[in-house]
Design a protein around this motif. Structure first.
Motif, PDB file in Angstrom:
ATOM      1  N   ASN A  37       0.563  -5.868   6.682  1.00  0.00           N
ATOM      2  CA  ASN A  37       1.954  -5.459   6.446  1.00  0.00           C
ATOM      3  C   ASN A  37       2.059  -4.496   5.270  1.00  0.00           C
ATOM      4  OD1 ASN A  37       2.984  -6.940   8.568  1.00  0.00           O
ATOM      5  ND2 ASN A  37       3.373  -8.750   7.318  1.00  0.00           N
ATOM      6  N   LEU A  40       0.843  -1.087   6.499  1.00  0.00           N
ATOM      7  CA  LEU A  40       1.863  -0.457   7.341  1.00  0.00           C
ATOM      8  C   LEU A  40       3.023   0.067   6.496  1.00  0.00           C
ATOM      9  CD1 LEU A  40       1.957  -2.899  10.379  1.00  0.00           C
ATOM     10  CD2 LEU A  40       1.119  -0.547  10.360  1.00  0.00           C
ATOM     11  N   ALA A  41       3.406  -0.689   5.471  1.00  0.00           N
ATOM     12  CA  ALA A  41       4.495  -0.244   4.588  1.00  0.00           C
ATOM     13  C   ALA A  41       4.102   1.021   3.845  1.00  0.00           C
ATOM     14  CB  ALA A  41       4.856  -1.354   3.606  1.00  0.00           C
ATOM     15  N   GLU A  46       6.675   0.167   8.682  1.00  0.00           N
ATOM     16  CA  GLU A  46       7.046  -1.251   8.632  1.00  0.00           C
ATOM     17  C   GLU A  46       8.365  -1.551   9.325  1.00  0.00           C
ATOM     18  OE1 GLU A  46       9.242   0.417   5.113  1.00  0.00           O
ATOM     19  OE2 GLU A  46       7.375   0.845   6.096  1.00  0.00           O
TER      20      GLU A  46
END
Length: 102
Positions: A37, A40-41, A46
């Motif tokens: 996560n 991805l952010a 995200e």
């Protein structure tokens, strides 16, 4: 040493020291999810629309590749026709075609 073997060794070491294997696996899985996560952010992927954005990017890339193939094919055909015309002109000059026109 790869991350997988390092993780396996750390889990084995913690289990030997008294930690429950299921707890360790849950910690490793949660750490992986948090890391994914976070990655991805950092990439700006995200949000809920990220999957749609990636699908559109893939479609755009596919269209670009198709256009590139078509362009290369067209250029190669053009070069082939130009070479054939040049060969015909040179052959006509060699055989004295301009003299036939007089």
């Amino acid at each position: 040493m790869t991350d997988g073997t390092m993780l396996g060794q750390l889990i084995a070491q913690a289990e030997e020291e008294g930690a429950e294997l299921t707890t360790l696996r849950a910690i490793a899985e949660e750490a992986g999810t948090v890391g994914a996560n976070r990655a991805l952010a950092r990439l700006g992927l995200e949000d809920a629309g990220a999957a749609k954005d990636m699908a559109e990017l893939r479609e755009l890339l596919s269209a670009w590749r198709d256009a590139k193939k078509s362009m290369i094919k067209a250029v190669m055909q053009w070069l082939g026709r130009t070479m054939a015309a040049l060969v015909l002109v040179l052959l006509a000059l060699r055989l004295g075609f301009p003299g036939w026109l007089k």
